[in-house]
Write a protein that holds these residues in place. Structure first.
Motif, PDB file in Angstrom:
ATOM      1  N   HIS A  16       0.832  -1.202   0.000  1.00  0.00           N
ATOM      2  CA  HIS A  16       0.000   0.000   0.000  1.00  0.00           C
ATOM      3  C   HIS A  16       0.868   1.254   0.000  1.00  0.00           C
ATOM      4  O   HIS A  16       0.604   2.213  -0.733  1.00  0.00           O
ATOM      5  CB  HIS A  16      -0.921  -0.021   1.219  1.00  0.00           C
ATOM      6  CG  HIS A  16      -1.971   1.038   1.201  1.00  0.00           C
ATOM      7  ND1 HIS A  16      -1.772   2.279   1.762  1.00  0.00           N
ATOM      8  CD2 HIS A  16      -3.228   1.049   0.696  1.00  0.00           C
ATOM      9  CE1 HIS A  16      -2.861   3.011   1.604  1.00  0.00           C
ATOM     10  NE2 HIS A  16      -3.769   2.294   0.965  1.00  0.00           N
ATOM     11  N   ARG A  81     -12.066  -5.114   1.161  1.00  0.00           N
ATOM     12  CA  ARG A  81     -11.992  -3.658   1.006  1.00  0.00           C
ATOM     13  C   ARG A  81     -12.431  -3.209  -0.381  1.00  0.00           C
ATOM     14  O   ARG A  81     -12.378  -2.028  -0.699  1.00  0.00           O
ATOM     15  CB  ARG A  81     -10.565  -3.167   1.275  1.00  0.00           C
ATOM     16  CG  ARG A  81     -10.062  -3.444   2.691  1.00  0.00           C
ATOM     17  CD  ARG A  81      -8.613  -3.002   2.836  1.00  0.00           C
ATOM     18  NE  ARG A  81      -8.134  -3.148   4.201  1.00  0.00           N
ATOM     19  CZ  ARG A  81      -7.602  -4.258   4.702  1.00  0.00           C
ATOM     20  NH1 ARG A  81      -7.481  -5.329   3.933  1.00  0.00           N
ATOM     21  NH2 ARG A  81      -7.181  -4.314   5.956  1.00  0.00           N
ATOM     22  N   GLN A 104     -16.469   3.620  -0.172  1.00  0.00           N
ATOM     23  CA  GLN A 104     -15.020   3.409  -0.189  1.00  0.00           C
ATOM     24  C   GLN A 104     -14.664   2.168  -1.000  1.00  0.00           C
ATOM     25  O   GLN A 104     -13.697   2.183  -1.774  1.00  0.00           O
ATOM     26  CB  GLN A 104     -14.484   3.267   1.230  1.00  0.00           C
ATOM     27  CG  GLN A 104     -12.955   3.139   1.288  1.00  0.00           C
ATOM     28  CD  GLN A 104     -12.463   2.854   2.681  1.00  0.00           C
ATOM     29  OE1 GLN A 104     -13.022   2.008   3.386  1.00  0.00           O
ATOM     30  NE2 GLN A 104     -11.433   3.555   3.107  1.00  0.00           N
ATOM     31  N   ARG A 105     -15.426   1.088  -0.846  1.00  0.00           N
ATOM     32  CA  ARG A 105     -15.151  -0.139  -1.589  1.00  0.00           C
ATOM     33  C   ARG A 105     -15.287   0.079  -3.084  1.00  0.00           C
ATOM     34  O   ARG A 105     -14.466  -0.411  -3.875  1.00  0.00           O
ATOM     35  CB  ARG A 105     -16.113  -1.240  -1.131  1.00  0.00           C
ATOM     36  CG  ARG A 105     -15.791  -1.818   0.245  1.00  0.00           C
ATOM     37  CD  ARG A 105     -16.905  -2.712   0.743  1.00  0.00           C
ATOM     38  NE  ARG A 105     -16.522  -3.419   1.955  1.00  0.00           N
ATOM     39  CZ  ARG A 105     -17.364  -4.111   2.713  1.00  0.00           C
ATOM     40  NH1 ARG A 105     -18.655  -4.179   2.373  1.00  0.00           N
ATOM     41  NH2 ARG A 105     -16.939  -4.738   3.792  1.00  0.00           N
ATOM     42  N   ASN A 108     -12.296   2.179  -4.218  1.00  0.00           N
ATOM     43  CA  ASN A 108     -11.071   1.370  -4.252  1.00  0.00           C
ATOM     44  C   ASN A 108     -11.018   0.506  -5.501  1.00  0.00           C
ATOM     45  O   ASN A 108      -9.970   0.392  -6.153  1.00  0.00           O
ATOM     46  CB  ASN A 108     -11.003   0.478  -3.012  1.00  0.00           C
ATOM     47  CG  ASN A 108     -10.764   1.256  -1.732  1.00  0.00           C
ATOM     48  OD1 ASN A 108     -10.418   2.430  -1.762  1.00  0.00           O
ATOM     49  ND2 ASN A 108     -10.973   0.605  -0.602  1.00  0.00           N
ATOM     50  N   CYS A 153     -11.026   9.105  -6.998  1.00  0.00           N
ATOM     51  CA  CYS A 153     -11.150   7.908  -6.161  1.00  0.00           C
ATOM     52  C   CYS A 153     -10.173   7.948  -4.990  1.00  0.00           C
ATOM     53  O   CYS A 153     -10.510   7.486  -3.887  1.00  0.00           O
ATOM     54  CB  CYS A 153     -10.910   6.659  -6.999  1.00  0.00           C
ATOM     55  SG  CYS A 153     -12.233   6.276  -8.161  1.00  0.00           S
ATOM     56  N   HIS A 157     -11.140   7.664  -1.199  1.00  0.00           N
ATOM     57  CA  HIS A 157     -10.469   6.644  -0.384  1.00  0.00           C
ATOM     58  C   HIS A 157      -9.936   7.250   0.921  1.00  0.00           C
ATOM     59  O   HIS A 157     -10.147   6.687   2.004  1.00  0.00           O
ATOM     60  CB  HIS A 157      -9.313   6.034  -1.185  1.00  0.00           C
ATOM     61  CG  HIS A 157      -8.448   5.103  -0.397  1.00  0.00           C
ATOM     62  ND1 HIS A 157      -8.827   3.811  -0.098  1.00  0.00           N
ATOM     63  CD2 HIS A 157      -7.227   5.273   0.168  1.00  0.00           C
ATOM     64  CE1 HIS A 157      -7.877   3.224   0.613  1.00  0.00           C
ATOM     65  NE2 HIS A 157      -6.894   4.090   0.786  1.00  0.00           N
ATOM     66  N   SER A 161     -11.704   6.589   4.475  1.00  0.00           N
ATOM     67  CA  SER A 161     -10.861   5.921   5.466  1.00  0.00           C
ATOM     68  C   SER A 161     -10.860   6.686   6.774  1.00  0.00           C
ATOM     69  O   SER A 161     -10.943   6.096   7.865  1.00  0.00           O
ATOM     70  CB  SER A 161      -9.426   5.778   4.940  1.00  0.00           C
ATOM     71  OG  SER A 161      -9.373   4.937   3.810  1.00  0.00           O
TER      72      SER A 161
END
Length: 239
Positions: A16, A81, A104-105, A108, A153, A157, A161
């Protein structure tokens, strides 16, 4: 570290962090390329950098190297996720926790798809296009589109988060705590086991994915096809 804080696997944190740094660097230098040689849709009054295409290309190459590994990890070990079967349905539950998580999913997953489009379109572009004013190539427009989607995005994100995980998630990301089963010494064993299980259960795994999370399976196929195309197309197609 608070006992209630979520745990982030070490490999996930490394992938990440590396992919995130490279992606952000590529996005920033990509904007500078646009700002220097294009600017049709708005630009900032900042100095031009003649060598910015080379700088952007360097970050893009390193991102392309790490992206397939990060994508595979995300679609499998990190699939919770990403897009779920009911994610779009849950978007109707506005201001509930599941709404934030679902958004968020989706972001992602869309970011991974856009990443594949970015590396494919970037690989298909020619360095001389922008310096010589050739701004109307389809691959360049696709590259710009991918850049815009990734930026949007990424913003979602980060915001989601913070909304969903808050301070505890931030602590877990930067925590040095490593569980025994997550030790780097065990990565090779776990990787061999993963490949072994994947080869044995390949057909069953596909069937399970198609029935339990078809949208995510389709997204993974799109990303993998994009990565393979980015490797092959520049070798067989001359722009």
């Amino acid at each position: 570290m608070p006992s209630s804080a979520p745990y982030q696997p070490l490999l996930l944190k490394i992938l990440h962090a590396v992919s995130g740094i490279l992606a952000i660097a590529a996005m920033i230098t990509g904007f500078l390329v646009y700002n220097t040689f294009d600017g049709r849709f708005g630009k900032l009054p900042i100095p031009s950098v003649d060598s910015i295409i080379d700088v952007h290309g360097t970050f893009a190459v390193f991102f392309f190297v790490i992206f397939p590994v990060f994508a595979l990890y995300s679609f499998h070990a990190g699939n919770k996720r990403l897009l779920q079967k009911d994610s779009f349905q849950k978007l109707t539950e506005i201001n509930k926790p599941i709404w934030w998580v679902s958004l968020q999913r989706i972001a992602n997953t869309l970011m991974l798809i856009s990443g594949a489009l970015a590396v494919l379109s970037g690989r298909m572009m020619k360095e001389e296009w922008l310096p010589t004013g050739q701004l109307n190539h389809t691959w360049y427009y696709l590259h710009l589109t991918a850049w815009v989607v990734i930026v949007c995005c990424l913003a979602i994100h980060i915001l989601m988060s913070s909304k969903v995980g808050g301070l505890q998630l931030l602590i877990s990301i930067f925590s040095g705590k490593i569980r025994p089963e997550d030790s780097p010494q065990k990565w090779s064993t776990r990787l061999r086991n993963w490949f072994s299980n994947s080869s044995v259960n390949f057909a069953g795994g596909i069937n399970h994915s198609l029935h339990n999370n078809l949208p995510l399976t389709v997204a993974e196929i799109i990303v993998l096809v994009g990565i393979v195309a980015a490797l092959i197309l520049p070798l067989v197609i001359s722009n």
